[in-house]
Design an enzyme around this catalytic site. Sequence first.
Site, PDB file in Angstrom:
ATOM      1  N   ARG A 121       0.775  -1.130  -0.091  1.00 26.83           N
ATOM      2  CA  ARG A 121       0.006  -0.084  -0.197  1.00 26.83           C
ATOM      3  C   ARG A 121       0.905   1.420  -0.106  1.00 26.83           C
ATOM      4  O   ARG A 121       1.125   1.947   0.960  1.00 26.83           O
ATOM      5  CB  ARG A 121      -0.929  -0.038   1.303  1.00 26.83           C
ATOM      6  CG  ARG A 121      -2.085  -1.127   0.977  1.00 26.83           C
ATOM      7  CD  ARG A 121      -3.228  -0.952   1.844  1.00 26.83           C
ATOM      8  NE  ARG A 121      -4.293  -1.459   1.346  1.00 26.83           N
ATOM      9  CZ  ARG A 121      -5.714  -1.869   1.888  1.00 26.83           C
ATOM     10  NH1 ARG A 121      -5.804  -1.020   3.037  1.00 26.83           N
ATOM     11  NH2 ARG A 121      -6.601  -2.134   1.124  1.00 26.83           N
ATOM     12  N   GLN A 126      -1.192   2.061  -5.779  1.00 30.05           N
ATOM     13  CA  GLN A 126      -2.684   2.455  -5.561  1.00 30.05           C
ATOM     14  C   GLN A 126      -3.683   1.930  -6.689  1.00 30.05           C
ATOM     15  O   GLN A 126      -4.429   1.263  -6.544  1.00 30.05           O
ATOM     16  CB  GLN A 126      -3.107   3.848  -5.426  1.00 30.05           C
ATOM     17  CG  GLN A 126      -2.545   4.319  -3.967  1.00 30.05           C
ATOM     18  CD  GLN A 126      -2.931   5.717  -3.738  1.00 30.05           C
ATOM     19  OE1 GLN A 126      -3.098   6.656  -4.734  1.00 30.05           O
ATOM     20  NE2 GLN A 126      -2.870   6.260  -2.426  1.00 30.05           N
ATOM     21  N   ASP A 129      -3.893  -2.110  -6.656  1.00 29.26           N
ATOM     22  CA  ASP A 129      -4.493  -2.620  -5.361  1.00 29.26           C
ATOM     23  C   ASP A 129      -5.785  -3.244  -5.413  1.00 29.26           C
ATOM     24  O   ASP A 129      -6.794  -2.489  -5.464  1.00 29.26           O
ATOM     25  CB  ASP A 129      -4.432  -1.507  -4.418  1.00 29.26           C
ATOM     26  CG  ASP A 129      -4.731  -1.915  -2.874  1.00 29.26           C
ATOM     27  OD1 ASP A 129      -5.010  -3.145  -2.869  1.00 29.26           O
ATOM     28  OD2 ASP A 129      -4.468  -1.381  -1.976  1.00 29.26           O
ATOM     29  N   SER A 132      -8.179  -2.716  -2.272  1.00 32.18           N
ATOM     30  CA  SER A 132      -8.961  -1.706  -2.188  1.00 32.18           C
ATOM     31  C   SER A 132     -10.088  -1.366  -3.340  1.00 32.18           C
ATOM     32  O   SER A 132     -11.188  -1.006  -2.830  1.00 32.18           O
ATOM     33  CB  SER A 132      -8.085  -0.439  -2.470  1.00 32.18           C
ATOM     34  OG  SER A 132      -6.915  -0.232  -1.579  1.00 32.18           O
ATOM     35  N   TYR A 229      -3.277  -0.909   7.464  1.00 28.44           N
ATOM     36  CA  TYR A 229      -4.476  -1.461   8.208  1.00 28.44           C
ATOM     37  C   TYR A 229      -4.401  -1.340   9.844  1.00 28.44           C
ATOM     38  O   TYR A 229      -3.216  -0.797  10.101  1.00 28.44           O
ATOM     39  CB  TYR A 229      -4.170  -3.019   8.340  1.00 28.44           C
ATOM     40  CG  TYR A 229      -4.551  -3.566   6.809  1.00 28.44           C
ATOM     41  CD1 TYR A 229      -5.657  -3.709   6.346  1.00 28.44           C
ATOM     42  CD2 TYR A 229      -3.413  -3.648   5.790  1.00 28.44           C
ATOM     43  CE1 TYR A 229      -6.055  -4.169   5.117  1.00 28.44           C
ATOM     44  CE2 TYR A 229      -3.783  -4.001   4.489  1.00 28.44           C
ATOM     45  CZ  TYR A 229      -5.120  -4.406   4.099  1.00 28.44           C
ATOM     46  OH  TYR A 229      -5.283  -4.963   3.013  1.00 28.44           O
TER      47      TYR A 229
END
Length: 373
Positions: A121, A126, A129, A132, A229
């Site tokens: 991350r 991004q 990912d 996500s 997280y």
Amino acid sequence: MRIAILKERAAGETRVAATPETVKKFIGLGATLAVEQGAGESASISDSAYADAGASLGSAADVVKDADIVLGVQAPDVMTLSGAKPGAWVAALFDPFGQKERVEAYAKAGFEALAMEFMPRITRAQSMDVLSSQSNLAGYKAVLAAANEYGRAFPMMMTAAGTVQAARVFIMGVGVAGLQAIATAKRLGAQVSATDVRSATREQIQSLGAKPIFVESVAGIEGEGSGGYATEMSEEYQKAQAELVSGHIAKQDIVITTALIPGRAAPRLISDEQIATMKPGSVIFDLAVAQGGNVEGSVPDQVVEKHGVKIMGFSNTPAHLAADTSALFARNHFNFLSAFWDKEAGKPVLDEEIGDAVRLTRGGEVVSERLKG
């Protein structure tokens, strides 16, 4: 560079790892694409759409034959990869901590397994990912599913016969899924509140027009755990959080829980005693039900009624929005491979930061430091 796309074989999996859009983009890089017949049907993509995009279609064996790269949503069984080139890459979700035997089977077969859920991350990753992109739509779907199960309206309604009060919705866990759940519940007209152990999420909650519910007496996580997280909290904080939640959920109509810790069972957020304090007709949607559940008594793909409260959760929430989640997953795959595409070599060449993070197996061995650790 031959890229193969197989039909997903995991129970309940409706997504597909490539779309006509990404097929065209890969071909633009100089790759050839082979798609198994029927691979996109459950995601509303016809074989003809793939063919029009330039892909060849065939049986699983035909598609995999001489493949350099196999793209999947969930990692295919090693047996279905027979015929792929030695050392072929397989990029998919592997559930590396829960399916260690599968990872070992990939190593033994000589494939290079690339776990998309291990994507770091960081800013430049991004767009790659998958967790996500899939969580975003999962948070949206959770609210819609709970609203459908809830026997009343979400927004306040002023009518000649009187006023219908707005539903109260409480989101537990303000990651990607939680933020989208807040936004969706607000759009539906509910009164929304949310909580998280990461104090940094307070401003995010407020920015979406929801009320933050935080433990004030005990410090939470000021920053974040690895990869953004949350990490497990102290016993003191967990006790204070339980007391706060108990007082708050008794007034709620809908509760959405979204808390996950990578490589661990989902943390328990709501106990049976707390469920008993809720109003009859209330609904709890447990987005973490497939990882052990945030809610005591939740069962994947079943609506369980306890103390007059309906508890629900899907084992694969993104699969309930297959067309959109497939489109995003496919773009994640393309963004990942295209970022490392070497035009002279005609193939992707991974760097250390991202390559070492996602690579599980190579040269007949398990090489992931996270798994070995």
